[in-house]
Design a protein around this motif. Structure first.
Motif, PDB file in Angstrom:
ATOM      1  N   ALA A   4       0.849  -1.203   0.000  1.00 21.29           N
ATOM      2  CA  ALA A   4       0.000   0.000   0.000  1.00 21.29           C
ATOM      3  C   ALA A   4       0.882   1.250   0.000  1.00 21.29           C
ATOM      4  CB  ALA A   4      -0.893  -0.014   1.227  1.00 21.29           C
ATOM      5  N   TYR A   5       0.465   2.249  -0.745  1.00 21.35           N
ATOM      6  CA  TYR A   5       1.194   3.519  -0.856  1.00 21.35           C
ATOM      7  C   TYR A   5       0.217   4.647  -0.542  1.00 21.35           C
ATOM      8  CZ  TYR A   5       4.403   0.619  -3.588  1.00 21.35           C
ATOM      9  OH  TYR A   5       5.257  -0.365  -4.003  1.00 21.35           O
ATOM     10  N   THR A   6       0.613   5.593   0.285  1.00 17.41           N
ATOM     11  CA  THR A   6      -0.322   6.652   0.674  1.00 17.41           C
ATOM     12  C   THR A   6       0.178   8.025   0.247  1.00 17.41           C
ATOM     13  OG1 THR A   6      -1.149   5.337   2.505  1.00 17.41           O
ATOM     14  CG2 THR A   6      -1.558   7.687   2.631  1.00 17.41           C
ATOM     15  N   LEU A   7      -0.721   8.766  -0.412  1.00 22.20           N
ATOM     16  CA  LEU A   7      -0.467  10.173  -0.743  1.00 22.20           C
ATOM     17  C   LEU A   7      -1.227  11.010   0.278  1.00 22.20           C
ATOM     18  CD1 LEU A   7      -1.254   9.995  -4.584  1.00 22.20           C
ATOM     19  CD2 LEU A   7       1.035  10.257  -3.585  1.00 22.20           C
ATOM     20  N   LYS A   8      -0.624  12.126   0.706  1.00 21.34           N
ATOM     21  CA  LYS A   8      -1.302  12.970   1.697  1.00 21.34           C
ATOM     22  C   LYS A   8      -1.096  14.423   1.281  1.00 21.34           C
ATOM     23  CE  LYS A   8      -1.590  13.454   6.686  1.00 21.34           C
ATOM     24  NZ  LYS A   8      -1.215  12.975   8.000  1.00 21.34           N
ATOM     25  N   ASN A   9      -2.134  15.264   1.410  1.00 16.85           N
ATOM     26  CA  ASN A   9      -1.931  16.670   1.049  1.00 16.85           C
ATOM     27  C   ASN A   9      -2.018  17.566   2.279  1.00 16.85           C
ATOM     28  OD1 ASN A   9      -4.625  17.179   1.596  1.00 16.85           O
ATOM     29  ND2 ASN A   9      -5.145  17.845  -0.480  1.00 16.85           N
ATOM     30  N   LYS A  10      -1.932  18.883   2.068  1.00 16.10           N
ATOM     31  CA  LYS A  10      -1.826  19.783   3.223  1.00 16.10           C
ATOM     32  C   LYS A  10      -3.133  19.926   3.997  1.00 16.10           C
ATOM     33  CE  LYS A  10      -2.541  24.243   0.953  1.00 16.10           C
ATOM     34  NZ  LYS A  10      -1.911  25.443   0.418  1.00 16.10           N
ATOM     35  N   HIS A  11      -4.234  19.454   3.432  1.00 14.25           N
ATOM     36  CA  HIS A  11      -5.503  19.469   4.177  1.00 14.25           C
ATOM     37  C   HIS A  11      -5.825  18.113   4.788  1.00 14.25           C
ATOM     38  CE1 HIS A  11      -6.246  22.869   1.202  1.00 14.25           C
ATOM     39  NE2 HIS A  11      -6.083  23.430   2.387  1.00 14.25           N
ATOM     40  N   ASN A  12      -4.801  17.272   4.922  1.00 12.60           N
ATOM     41  CA  ASN A  12      -4.941  15.937   5.544  1.00 12.60           C
ATOM     42  C   ASN A  12      -5.762  14.951   4.738  1.00 12.60           C
ATOM     43  OD1 ASN A  12      -3.354  16.536   7.773  1.00 12.60           O
ATOM     44  ND2 ASN A  12      -5.095  17.521   8.808  1.00 12.60           N
ATOM     45  N   ILE A  13      -6.008  15.254   3.459  1.00  8.64           N
ATOM     46  CA  ILE A  13      -6.657  14.241   2.618  1.00  8.64           C
ATOM     47  C   ILE A  13      -5.623  13.152   2.326  1.00  8.64           C
ATOM     48  CG2 ILE A  13      -7.625  13.794   0.304  1.00  8.64           C
ATOM     49  CD1 ILE A  13      -9.041  16.472   0.527  1.00  8.64           C
ATOM     50  N   GLU A  14      -6.059  11.910   2.457  1.00 11.75           N
ATOM     51  CA  GLU A  14      -5.161  10.764   2.273  1.00 11.75           C
ATOM     52  C   GLU A  14      -5.739   9.811   1.246  1.00 11.75           C
ATOM     53  OE1 GLU A  14      -4.023   8.359   5.663  1.00 11.75           O
ATOM     54  OE2 GLU A  14      -3.750  10.206   6.823  1.00 11.75           O
ATOM     55  N   VAL A  15      -4.913   9.399   0.308  1.00  7.75           N
ATOM     56  CA  VAL A  15      -5.341   8.434  -0.708  1.00  7.75           C
ATOM     57  C   VAL A  15      -4.390   7.245  -0.648  1.00  7.75           C
ATOM     58  CG1 VAL A  15      -5.684   8.052  -3.187  1.00  7.75           C
ATOM     59  CG2 VAL A  15      -6.210  10.293  -2.199  1.00  7.75           C
ATOM     60  N   THR A  16      -4.931   6.050  -0.427  1.00  8.84           N
ATOM     61  CA  THR A  16      -4.091   4.852  -0.345  1.00  8.84           C
ATOM     62  C   THR A  16      -4.362   3.944  -1.542  1.00  8.84           C
ATOM     63  OG1 THR A  16      -4.026   4.978   2.045  1.00  8.84           O
ATOM     64  CG2 THR A  16      -3.453   2.868   1.073  1.00  8.84           C
ATOM     65  N   ILE A  17      -3.285   3.640  -2.241  1.00  3.54           N
ATOM     66  CA  ILE A  17      -3.336   2.871  -3.498  1.00  3.54           C
ATOM     67  C   ILE A  17      -2.535   1.581  -3.325  1.00  3.54           C
ATOM     68  CG2 ILE A  17      -2.688   2.957  -5.977  1.00  3.54           C
ATOM     69  CD1 ILE A  17      -4.524   5.268  -5.383  1.00  3.54           C
ATOM     70  N   LEU A  18      -3.014   0.506  -3.914  1.00  4.26           N
ATOM     71  CA  LEU A  18      -2.293  -0.769  -3.860  1.00  4.26           C
ATOM     72  C   LEU A  18      -1.586  -1.045  -5.184  1.00  4.26           C
ATOM     73  CD1 LEU A  18      -5.043  -3.014  -2.214  1.00  4.26           C
ATOM     74  CD2 LEU A  18      -3.415  -1.448  -1.110  1.00  4.26           C
ATOM     75  N   ASN A  19      -0.482  -1.799  -5.088  1.00  6.76           N
ATOM     76  CA  ASN A  19       0.160  -2.261  -6.340  1.00  6.76           C
ATOM     77  C   ASN A  19      -0.740  -3.275  -7.043  1.00  6.76           C
ATOM     78  OD1 ASN A  19       0.608  -4.173  -4.321  1.00  6.76           O
ATOM     79  ND2 ASN A  19       2.715  -4.600  -4.916  1.00  6.76           N
ATOM     80  N   LEU A  20      -1.531  -4.051  -6.293  1.00  4.86           N
ATOM     81  CA  LEU A  20      -2.475  -4.995  -6.903  1.00  4.86           C
ATOM     82  C   LEU A  20      -3.612  -4.217  -7.558  1.00  4.86           C
ATOM     83  CD1 LEU A  20      -3.813  -7.780  -7.405  1.00  4.86           C
ATOM     84  CD2 LEU A  20      -4.822  -7.582  -5.128  1.00  4.86           C
ATOM     85  N   GLY A  22      -3.826  -1.585  -8.993  1.00  6.41           N
ATOM     86  CA  GLY A  22      -3.851  -0.115  -8.828  1.00  6.41           C
ATOM     87  C   GLY A  22      -5.039   0.323  -7.982  1.00  6.41           C
ATOM     88  N   ILE A  23      -5.472  -0.570  -7.098  1.00  2.82           N
ATOM     89  CA  ILE A  23      -6.714  -0.368  -6.344  1.00  2.82           C
ATOM     90  C   ILE A  23      -6.636   0.851  -5.425  1.00  2.82           C
ATOM     91  CG2 ILE A  23      -8.068  -1.389  -4.430  1.00  2.82           C
ATOM     92  CD1 ILE A  23      -7.555  -4.139  -5.827  1.00  2.82           C
ATOM     93  N   ILE A  24      -7.664   1.689  -5.494  1.00  2.00           N
ATOM     94  CA  ILE A  24      -7.816   2.746  -4.496  1.00  2.00           C
ATOM     95  C   ILE A  24      -8.448   2.080  -3.276  1.00  2.00           C
ATOM     96  CG2 ILE A  24      -8.918   4.931  -3.890  1.00  2.00           C
ATOM     97  CD1 ILE A  24      -8.899   5.717  -6.810  1.00  2.00           C
ATOM     98  N   HIS A  25      -7.635   1.866  -2.262  1.00  2.02           N
ATOM     99  CA  HIS A  25      -8.103   1.146  -1.059  1.00  2.02           C
ATOM    100  C   HIS A  25      -8.898   2.106  -0.166  1.00  2.02           C
ATOM    101  CE1 HIS A  25      -8.216  -1.159   2.560  1.00  2.02           C
ATOM    102  NE2 HIS A  25      -7.213  -0.525   3.138  1.00  2.02           N
ATOM    103  N   GLU A  26      -8.367   3.301   0.028  1.00  2.00           N
ATOM    104  CA  GLU A  26      -9.054   4.274   0.902  1.00  2.00           C
ATOM    105  C   GLU A  26      -8.814   5.698   0.408  1.00  2.00           C
ATOM    106  OE1 GLU A  26      -8.965   2.198   5.304  1.00  2.00           O
ATOM    107  OE2 GLU A  26      -7.456   3.703   4.874  1.00  2.00           O
ATOM    108  N   ILE A  27      -9.818   6.535   0.615  1.00  2.00           N
ATOM    109  CA  ILE A  27      -9.619   7.987   0.505  1.00  2.00           C
ATOM    110  C   ILE A  27     -10.215   8.585   1.770  1.00  2.00           C
ATOM    111  CG2 ILE A  27     -10.145  10.104  -0.753  1.00  2.00           C
ATOM    112  CD1 ILE A  27     -10.407   8.502  -3.316  1.00  2.00           C
TER     113      ILE A  27
END
Ligand code: FUC
Length: 318
Positions: A4-20, A22-27
Motif C-alpha cells: 500500500a502507498y499513501t499520498l497525503k496533502n496539506k488538508h490531511n486528505i489521504e489516498v491509499t493505493i495498492l500495487n495490486l 492499482g486499487i484505491i483502497h481508501e480515501i
C-alpha cells in the motif's frame, strides 16, 4: 506481495493505493467538523483484494464494461475474450488489469503505476504498455491520468472502479447526485447495451437537477429492472460532469473527465457480508461494447497511437 502507498496533502486528505490492480483502497477526507472518514467502500484488509469480485477500487482494462458474448471484429479478424458474466465479456476478461501486480514509483505528490499486457492476453491483440498516474494536489483533487501504447491495433478503454460513499455510516440512498446527461444508453436484461439512446426526461435516470439517489431507484421502470437498480452508462457533457453531495457530513465530490460516458453502479448485488447500496461505483470511460455499435465512440487504439484518459475527483466540504 500486496503493498500500500499513501499520498497525503496539506488538508490531511489521504489516498491509499495498492500495487495490486492499482486499487484505491481508501480515501480519507474531512467532514464539516474536520473528522476524517474513509469515503471508499471496499475491504478492510488489503489481503482480501486477492479475490475482488466487485472490482473494488481497481483499474479496469483493457476494456471497461461488457462486450456482447465477448466477441468483436477488428481489422477483419474475429476475436473472443473470456466471458465471465452471463455469457458476456466484462471488465477486460477473467484476468484483467484489476488483477495485475503493477510496478509503483513514488514521485512527489504522485504515484506512477506501470504494467505490460502481452500480445493475446485475455483475447486482445498487441503488447500494450500502460502507465496510470495518481496525483493528489493541495487543491484537494485526485487526478488519474491513463496512458497506453501498443505494437498492434487493439482495444483500449480504461476506467477506475471505486465505490464512493460520502457518509460511510449510511447507504448511498440519501446522497444527492447530479449527472450532466440528457441520454442514457439502454441495456437489455443481461446488461448489454442495445445501442438505443433514451432521453432521461421524466425517467428515474434524470439527474440533471440534483436529487437523492434513493428517490427514484425503487420505481417501476424496465431499465431499473434490467440493472437491478442503477447499473447503466450515461452520455455526459460539460465541464463538471457529475457531482455527489451529502448533507449530513457536508462532503462533496465534483468530477470532470475527458471521457464521453459514465457508468454508475449502485451496488445492487453486494458481496457476502456487505449490504446493498453501500457505495456508488463511478466509472468514466468510453461507451461499453462500442465496437458492436458504430455510433458509439471507437475504443480502437492503433499501433503507434497513444491512448490517454484523464479523470479528476475534487473533494470539497461545505
Ligand atoms: C459494474 C457493473 C456490473 C458489475 C460490476 C461489479 O461496473 O456494471 O454490473 O456487477 O461492475
Amino acid at each position: 506481495m500486496i503493498k500500500a502507498y499513501t499520498l497525503k496533502n496539506k488538508h490531511n486528505i489521504e489516498v491509499t493505493i495498492l500495487n495490486l490492480g492499482g486499487i484505491i483502497h481508501e480515501i480519507k477526507t474531512p467532514d464539516r467538523e474536520g473528522n476524517l472518514d474513509n469515503i471508499i467502500h471496499g475491504f478492510k484488509h488489503i489481503e482480501d483484494y486477492t479475490k475482488n469480485d466487485a472490482y473494488f477500487g481497481a483499474i479496469i482494462g483493457r476494456t471497461a464494461g461488457r462486450i456482447k458474448e465477448g466477441l468483436y471484429t477488428l481489422n477483419n479478424k474475429d476475436y473472443k475474450m473470456p466471458t465471465v458474466d452471463r455469457g458476456n465479456g466484462l471488465h477486460g476478461g477473467a484476468n484483467g488489469f484489476d488483477k495485475k501486480m503493477w510496478d509503483v514509483e513514488e514521485c512527489l505528490n504522485s504515484l506512477i503505476l506501470t504494467c505490460v499486457s502481452t500480445d493475446g492476453e485475455e483475447g486482445f491483440p498487441g503488447t500494450v504498455e500502460m502507465t496510470v498516474t495518481y496525483t493528489l494536489t493541495d487543491e484537494d483533487e485526485l487526478i488519474i491520468d491513463y496512458k497506453g501504447i501498443t505494437d498492434q491495433d487493439t482495444l483500449l478503454n480504461l476506467t477506475n472502479h471505486s465505490y464512493f460513499n460520502l457518509n460511510p455510516k449510511e447507504t448511498i440512498l440519501e446522497m444527492e447526485l447530479m449527472v450532466n446527461s440528457d441520454q442514457l444508453i439502454e441495456i437489455d436484461d443481461v446488461s448489454i447495451p442495445t445501442g438505443n439512446l433514451l432521453d432521461v426526461t421524466e425517467t428515474p435516470f434524470d439527474f440533471r437537477t440534483p436529487k437523492k439517489i434513493g428517490r427514484d431507484i425503487f420505481l417501476e421502470h424496465q431499465q431499473l429492472t434490467n440493472g437491478g437498480g442503477y447499473d447503466h452508462p450515461w452520455l455526459v457533457k460539460g465541464d463538471v460532469k457529475l457531482k455527489l453531495s451529502d448533507e449530513t457530513t457536508g462532503r462533496q465530490l465534483i468530477m470532470s473527465s475527458d471521457q464521453p460516458c459514465v457508468v454508475l453502479y449502485s451496488y445492487n448485488f453486494p458481496l457476502e457480508g456487505h449490504k446493498n447500496h453501500q457505495g456508488l461505483a463511478i466509472e468514466f470511460q468510453k461507451e461499453p461494447d462500442s465496437l458492436n455499435h458504430p455510433h458509439f465512440t471507437s475504443c480502437i487504439l492503433k499501433k503507434d497511437e497513444i491512448y490517454t484518459q484523464q479523470t479528476v475527483y475534487k473533494f470539497k466540504v461545505e
